[in-house]
Design an enzyme around this catalytic site. Structure first.
Site, mmCIF file in Angstrom:
data_model
loop_
_atom_site.group_PDB
_atom_site.id
_atom_site.type_symbol
_atom_site.label_atom_id
_atom_site.label_comp_id
_atom_site.label_asym_id
_atom_site.label_seq_id
_atom_site.Cartn_x
_atom_site.Cartn_y
_atom_site.Cartn_z
ATOM 1 N N HIS A 20 39.139 35.323 125.220
ATOM 2 C CA HIS A 20 39.911 35.198 126.457
ATOM 3 C C HIS A 20 39.478 33.939 127.180
ATOM 4 C CE1 HIS A 20 41.999 36.281 130.127
ATOM 5 N NE2 HIS A 20 40.906 35.952 130.793
ATOM 6 N N ALA A 50 56.565 24.208 101.378
ATOM 7 C CA ALA A 50 55.490 23.469 100.720
ATOM 8 C C ALA A 50 54.352 24.406 100.316
ATOM 9 C CB ALA A 50 54.982 22.368 101.643
ATOM 10 N N ILE A 63 65.970 22.428 109.283
ATOM 11 C CA ILE A 63 66.031 20.969 109.459
ATOM 12 C C ILE A 63 66.895 20.617 110.665
ATOM 13 C CG2 ILE A 63 66.850 18.802 108.428
ATOM 14 C CD1 ILE A 63 65.966 19.860 105.721
HETATM 15 P P1 FAD Z 1 59.231 18.014 96.116
HETATM 16 O O1 FAD Z 1 58.398 17.865 97.316
HETATM 17 O O2 FAD Z 1 60.691 17.781 96.238
HETATM 18 O O3 FAD Z 1 58.610 17.035 95.033
HETATM 19 C C1 FAD Z 1 59.163 16.848 93.786
HETATM 20 C C2 FAD Z 1 58.692 15.506 93.253
HETATM 21 O O4 FAD Z 1 59.066 15.405 91.900
HETATM 22 C C3 FAD Z 1 59.312 14.314 93.952
HETATM 23 O O5 FAD Z 1 58.325 13.352 94.217
HETATM 24 C C4 FAD Z 1 60.316 13.779 92.944
HETATM 25 O O6 FAD Z 1 60.503 12.374 93.029
HETATM 26 C C5 FAD Z 1 59.616 14.132 91.653
HETATM 27 N N1 FAD Z 1 60.493 14.267 90.481
HETATM 28 C C6 FAD Z 1 61.612 15.016 90.363
HETATM 29 N N2 FAD Z 1 62.084 14.954 89.109
HETATM 30 C C7 FAD Z 1 61.234 14.155 88.429
HETATM 31 C C8 FAD Z 1 61.166 13.706 87.091
HETATM 32 N N3 FAD Z 1 62.066 14.086 86.183
HETATM 33 N N4 FAD Z 1 60.174 12.868 86.743
HETATM 34 C C9 FAD Z 1 59.231 12.495 87.646
HETATM 35 N N5 FAD Z 1 59.236 12.883 88.921
HETATM 36 C C10 FAD Z 1 60.229 13.706 89.307
HETATM 37 N N6 FAD Z 1 58.071 22.967 104.106
HETATM 38 C C11 FAD Z 1 57.064 23.557 104.783
HETATM 39 O O7 FAD Z 1 56.382 24.429 104.228
HETATM 40 N N7 FAD Z 1 56.756 23.191 106.074
HETATM 41 C C12 FAD Z 1 57.472 22.252 106.716
HETATM 42 O O8 FAD Z 1 57.181 21.950 107.878
HETATM 43 C C13 FAD Z 1 58.544 21.626 106.048
HETATM 44 N N8 FAD Z 1 59.261 20.669 106.654
HETATM 45 C C14 FAD Z 1 60.277 20.071 105.973
HETATM 46 C C15 FAD Z 1 61.032 19.106 106.636
HETATM 47 C C16 FAD Z 1 62.072 18.484 105.983
HETATM 48 C C17 FAD Z 1 62.882 17.439 106.716
HETATM 49 C C18 FAD Z 1 62.357 18.804 104.626
HETATM 50 C C19 FAD Z 1 63.460 18.101 103.881
HETATM 51 C C20 FAD Z 1 61.612 19.756 103.956
HETATM 52 C C21 FAD Z 1 60.576 20.402 104.630
HETATM 53 N N9 FAD Z 1 59.817 21.397 104.021
HETATM 54 C C22 FAD Z 1 58.812 22.016 104.706
HETATM 55 C C23 FAD Z 1 60.075 21.808 102.628
HETATM 56 C C24 FAD Z 1 59.071 21.110 101.682
HETATM 57 O O9 FAD Z 1 59.156 19.729 101.855
HETATM 58 C C25 FAD Z 1 59.384 21.502 100.249
HETATM 59 O O10 FAD Z 1 59.375 22.908 100.133
HETATM 60 C C26 FAD Z 1 58.344 20.915 99.316
HETATM 61 O O11 FAD Z 1 58.278 19.523 99.403
HETATM 62 C C27 FAD Z 1 58.639 21.318 97.864
HETATM 63 O O12 FAD Z 1 57.646 20.835 97.039
HETATM 64 P P2 FAD Z 1 57.909 20.532 95.497
HETATM 65 O O13 FAD Z 1 56.645 19.948 94.978
HETATM 66 O O14 FAD Z 1 58.445 21.729 94.840
HETATM 67 O O15 FAD Z 1 59.075 19.456 95.464
HETATM 68 P P1 NAD Z 2 68.540 26.030 105.832
HETATM 69 O O1 NAD Z 2 68.911 26.919 104.720
HETATM 70 O O2 NAD Z 2 67.353 26.321 106.653
HETATM 71 O O3 NAD Z 2 69.750 25.930 106.858
HETATM 72 C C1 NAD Z 2 71.032 25.534 106.487
HETATM 73 C C2 NAD Z 2 71.999 26.044 107.531
HETATM 74 O O4 NAD Z 2 73.258 25.442 107.302
HETATM 75 C C3 NAD Z 2 72.211 27.556 107.465
HETATM 76 O O5 NAD Z 2 72.108 28.107 108.742
HETATM 77 C C4 NAD Z 2 73.611 27.691 106.884
HETATM 78 O O6 NAD Z 2 74.280 28.843 107.315
HETATM 79 C C5 NAD Z 2 74.268 26.434 107.404
HETATM 80 N N1 NAD Z 2 75.409 25.963 106.627
HETATM 81 C C6 NAD Z 2 75.560 25.951 105.279
HETATM 82 N N2 NAD Z 2 76.748 25.389 104.936
HETATM 83 C C7 NAD Z 2 77.357 25.034 106.098
HETATM 84 C C8 NAD Z 2 78.588 24.393 106.417
HETATM 85 N N3 NAD Z 2 79.420 24.001 105.456
HETATM 86 N N4 NAD Z 2 78.882 24.184 107.713
HETATM 87 C C9 NAD Z 2 78.020 24.575 108.696
HETATM 88 N N5 NAD Z 2 76.842 25.187 108.447
HETATM 89 C C10 NAD Z 2 76.510 25.403 107.170
HETATM 90 O O7 NAD Z 2 68.476 24.570 105.189
HETATM 91 P P2 NAD Z 2 67.932 23.191 105.754
HETATM 92 O O8 NAD Z 2 67.777 23.242 107.229
HETATM 93 O O9 NAD Z 2 68.783 22.144 105.140
HETATM 94 O O10 NAD Z 2 66.493 23.125 105.122
HETATM 95 C C11 NAD Z 2 66.345 23.151 103.694
HETATM 96 C C12 NAD Z 2 65.064 23.799 103.318
HETATM 97 O O11 NAD Z 2 63.967 23.006 103.715
HETATM 98 C C13 NAD Z 2 64.904 25.145 103.965
HETATM 99 O O12 NAD Z 2 65.162 26.140 103.013
HETATM 100 C C14 NAD Z 2 63.492 25.206 104.388
HETATM 101 O O13 NAD Z 2 62.812 26.113 103.565
HETATM 102 C C15 NAD Z 2 62.916 23.825 104.151
HETATM 103 N N6 NAD Z 2 62.382 23.342 105.426
HETATM 104 C C16 NAD Z 2 61.335 24.003 105.971
HETATM 105 C C17 NAD Z 2 60.826 23.595 107.188
HETATM 106 C C18 NAD Z 2 59.697 24.355 107.787
HETATM 107 O O14 NAD Z 2 59.074 25.126 107.083
HETATM 108 N N7 NAD Z 2 59.397 24.175 109.061
HETATM 109 C C19 NAD Z 2 61.386 22.522 107.854
HETATM 110 C C20 NAD Z 2 62.473 21.886 107.278
HETATM 111 C C21 NAD Z 2 62.951 22.308 106.058
#
Ligand code: FAD
Ligand code: NAD
Length: 474
Positions: free
Chosen positions: A451, A327, A192
Site C-alpha cells: 500500500h 509476440a 492496432i
Molecule cells: P514475425 O514477427 O512476423 O517474424 C517473421 C520473420 O520471418 C520476419 O522477419 C520475416 O521477414 C521473416 N520471414 C518470413 N518468411 C521468411 C522466409 N521464407 N525466409 C526468411 N525469412 C522469412 N504482439 C504482442 O504480443 N504485443 C504487442 O504489443 C504487439 N504489438 C503489435 C503492434 C503492431 C503494430 C503489430 C503489427 C503487431 C503487434 N504484435 C504485438 C504482434 C506481434 O508483432 C506478432 O505476434 C509477432 O511479431 C509474431 O512473431 P513471429 O516470429 O511469429 O513473426
Molecule cells: P484485430 O483482429 O485485432 O482487429 C481487426 C478489427 O478489424 C476487428 O475488430 C474486425 O472486426 C475489424 N474488421 C475486419 N474487417 C473489417 C472491415 N472490412 N471493415 C471494418 N472492420 C473490419 O487485428 P489488428 O488490429 O489488425 O491486429 C492484428 C494482430 O496483431 C492482432 O491479432 C493482435 O494479436 C496483434 N497485435 C497485438 C497487439 C498487442 O498485443 N497489444 C498490438 C497490435 C497488434
C-alpha cells in the site's frame, strides 16, 4: 563450415529468434535465416515485433502520451505548460533509434550464442533441406535434422482499399507518418486500430475508426470494453460500429470513403487511411510443393499441440500457426520446440496467455470472459474493484477503470481476470502466475499487496469475489 545443422530456423521474429537462442543454449548447432531489412537496407532481426510492431508502437504510444498529458493531465497537478509542440523528426527518430538498438541486440545475441545467421529468404525443400536466396542474389542449400518454420504474418489488404504506402497505409506506414495528418481514417477497431489511432489522436489528428462488427472489442470482457469505449470517446476517438466500408478512393483532397451504417450510406474524407483489419499467416515462397507440410483454410501452417507439422523434423511456431498473434505466444512456442527437439519437457499453456492493449486506459486480461463461461455452462462468481477507490490511482490522477476477477462458483479457482485502467499491462502478470498455479480468489485475497499501489485493485477484486472488499460496498 559444414552446411549440416541440428536446427535451422526460418524467420528471425519473436518466435524464430527465441527458438534459435534456446536451441543454441541446449548445445544444438543452429542456423537462422531471416529476410527483413531495416531502413538502411541492412538485416534487421526481430521480425514484425521489433521492426514495425510491438516495440515501435509502444515507443510512439509513450511519446504521444507525454504530449497529451501536457494539456490533459499536468494542469490538474498545477503544472501549466504553454505552446507545447511536437518535433516530428525527433518523435519518429527516437522510435527508429529504439528499433535499431533492439534489432542490433538480437544480432549480438546470435553472435554470443554462436548461431549462424543468414540474410535472405529460406525455402523448405523435401528432406529437411533449406534453400537460401540471399538478399545479395546468391543461392545456397543447407540441411538440418530439424527445421522450425517461423515466417510470421502480414497485414490483410482490403481489395477496395489497397495499400499504396502514402494515402492508404498499414501498420508500418502508420508508424512512420512524417507530419500529423489533420484527418486520419482507420478501418478496424481492433488492437492496432486502437493503439495507433490513439497515437495520432493524441497529437491532434481527428481520428475516425470504422468497425464492421456491432460490438466494441468483442474479444474482451463486455464490462471492460464498455469502460474503454467510454474513455476513448472522451479522448475524441470517433468509433463507428456496425459500419461497412465499400469504397476508398484517393483523390486530390484526400481519401474518399464510402461506408454503410445503421443510418444508410455515409461519406467521409480523410488525409490518410490506416487499414488494420487483422493479419494473415505469411508463407509465400516458404514451402516447396513436395514437403508434405499442410496449410489450413486460413493459410496457416497446420501443427499439432506440440507445434509439429507431421513431417519428420519439421515444426512451426508463432503467427504462422493457429492461436493468438502475440509476440509472447511465439516466444513460448519457439522455446518449447527447441526443448522438445533436445528431448526436454517444453511447455506452453494456451489457457493463460495474457492480452494487453496499450491504450489509455490500458486493457488487459487472461483466461475466460463471463460470456465464454456462460456459453460453456461453467458456474462462476465475480468480484470487481474500481480504480476510483485506489489511493495510488487517484494520486496519479488516473483513477479510471476496474479490475474484475472471475472464479469458479464451487472450487473458487480463478478462471479469468479482466482489467481496464492505469498500469494494468503490469498488473495482469500476477494474475497469470496465480492462474498458472491453479490459484483461487481466496489465495489472491490472502496475499499481501503493498500500500499504496495499483495492485491493491487486484487484491480488492479478489476480496470482492467473496463479498468482503474493504473499500467499497459489496
Ligand atoms: P514475425 O514477427 O512476423 O517474424 C517473421 C520473420 O520471418 C520476419 O522477419 C520475416 O521477414 C521473416 N520471414 C518470413 N518468411 C521468411 C522466409 N521464407 N525466409 C526468411 N525469412 C522469412 N504482439 C504482442 O504480443 N504485443 C504487442 O504489443 C504487439 N504489438 C503489435 C503492434 C503492431 C503494430 C503489430 C503489427 C503487431 C503487434 N504484435 C504485438 C504482434 C506481434 O508483432 C506478432 O505476434 C509477432 O511479431 C509474431 O512473431 P513471429 O516470429 O511469429 O513473426
Ligand atoms: P484485430 O483482429 O485485432 O482487429 C481487426 C478489427 O478489424 C476487428 O475488430 C474486425 O472486426 C475489424 N474488421 C475486419 N474487417 C473489417 C472491415 N472490412 N471493415 C471494418 N472492420 C473490419 O487485428 P489488428 O488490429 O489488425 O491486429 C492484428 C494482430 O496483431 C492482432 O491479432 C493482435 O494479436 C496483434 N497485435 C497485438 C497487439 C498487442 O498485443 N497489444 C498490438 C497490435 C497488434
Amino acid at each position: 563450415m559444414s552446411d549440416k545443422f541440428d536446427v535451422i530456423v526460418i524467420g528471425g521474429g519473436p518466435a524464430g529468434y527465441h527458438a534459435a537462442i534456446r536451441a543454441a543454449q541446449l548445445g544444438l548447432k543452429t542456423a537462422c535465416i531471416d529476410a527483413w531489412s531495416g531502413k538502411d537496407g541492412k538485416q534487421a532481426l526481430g521480425g514484425t515485433c521489433l521492426n514495425v510492431g510491438c516495440i515501435p508502437s509502444k515507443a510512439l504510444l509513450d511519446s504521444s502520451k507525454q504530449f497529451y498529458n501536457i494539456a490533459h493531465n499536468l494542469p490538474v497537478h498545477g503544472i501549466m505548460v504553454e505552446n507545447a509542440k511536437v518535433d516530428m523528426a525527433t518523435f519518429i527518430g527516437r522510435k527508429d533509434k529504439i528499433v535499431k538498438q533492439f534489432t542490433g541486440g538480437i544480432e549480438q545475441l546470435f553472435k554470443a550464442n554462436k548461431i549462424t545467421s543468414f540474410f535472405g529468404t529460406g525455402k523448405l525443400l523435401k528432406g529437411n533441406q533449406v534453400e537460401i536466396s540471399g538478399n545479395d542474389g546468391a543461392k545456397q542449400t543447407i540441411t538440418a535434422t530439424n527445421v522450425i518454420l517461423a515466417s510470421g504474418s502480414v497485414p490483410i489488404e482490403l481489395p477496395f482499399a489497397k495499400f499504396d504506402g502514402k494515402h492508404i497505409i498499414d501498420n508500418a506506414g502508420a508508424l512512420d507518418i512524417a507530419a500529423v495528418p489533420r484527418r486520419l481514417g482507420v478501418i478496424g477497431a481492433g488492437v492496432i486500430g486502437l493503439e495507433l489511432g490513439s497515437v495520432w489522436n493524441r497529437l491532434g489528428a481527428k481520428v475516425t475508426i470504422i468497425e464492421a462488427l456491432p460490438d466494441f472489442l468483442g474479444t474482451a470482457d463486455a464490462d471492460i470494453a464498455k469502460v474503454a469505449q467510454r474513455e476513448f470517446k472522451k479522448q475524441g476517438l470517433d468509433i463507428k460500429l456496425n459500419a461497412k466500408l465499400s469504397k476508398a478512393e484517393v483523390k486530390k483532397d484526400g481519401v474518399h470513403l464510402t461506408y454503410a451504417d445503421k443510418d444508410g450510406e455515409q461519406q467521409l474524407i480523410v488525409d490518410k487511411l490506416l487499414v488494420a483489419v487483422g493479419r494473415r499467416a505469411y508463407t509465400a515462397g516458404l514451402l516447396a510443393d513436395d514437403t508434405g507440410v499442410k496449410l489450413d483454410e486460413r493459410g496457416r501452417i497446420v501443427v499439432d499441440e506440440h507445434c509439429h507439422t507431421g513431417v519428420d523434423g519439421v515444426w512451426a511456431v508463432g503467427d504462422a500457426v493457429r492461436g493468438p498473434m502475440l509476440a509472447h505466444k511465439g516466444f513460448e512456442e519457439g522455446m518449447a520446440v527447441a526443448e522438445w527437439i533436445a528431448g526436454k519437457a517444453g511447455h506452453v499453456n494456451y489457457d493463460t496467455i495474457p492480452w494487453v492493449i496499450y491504450t489509455e486506459p490500458e486493457i488487459a486480461w487472461a483466461g475466460k470472459t463471463e460470456k465464454q463461461l456462460k456459453e460453456e455452462g461453467v458456474p462462476y462468481k465475480v468480484g470487481s474493484f474500481p480504480f476510483a477507490a485506489i489511493g495510488r490511482a487517484v494520486a496519479m490522477n488516473e483513477a479510471v477503470g476496474q479490475v474484475k476477477m472471475i472464479a469458479h462458483a464451487e472450487t473458487d479457482r480463478i478462471l479469468g481476470v479482466h482489467m481496464v485502467g492505469p498500469g494494468v499491462s503490469e498488473l495482469i502478470a500476477e494474475c497469470v502466475v496465480a492462474m498458472e498455479f491453479k490459484g483461487s480468489s481466496e489465495d489472491m485475497a490472502r496475499i499481501i499487496h503493498a500500500h499504496p499501489t495499483l495492485s491493491e485493485a487486484v487484491h480488492e477484486a479478489a476480496l470482492s469475489v467473496d463479498k468482503r472488499a474493504i473499500h467499497k460496498g459489496n
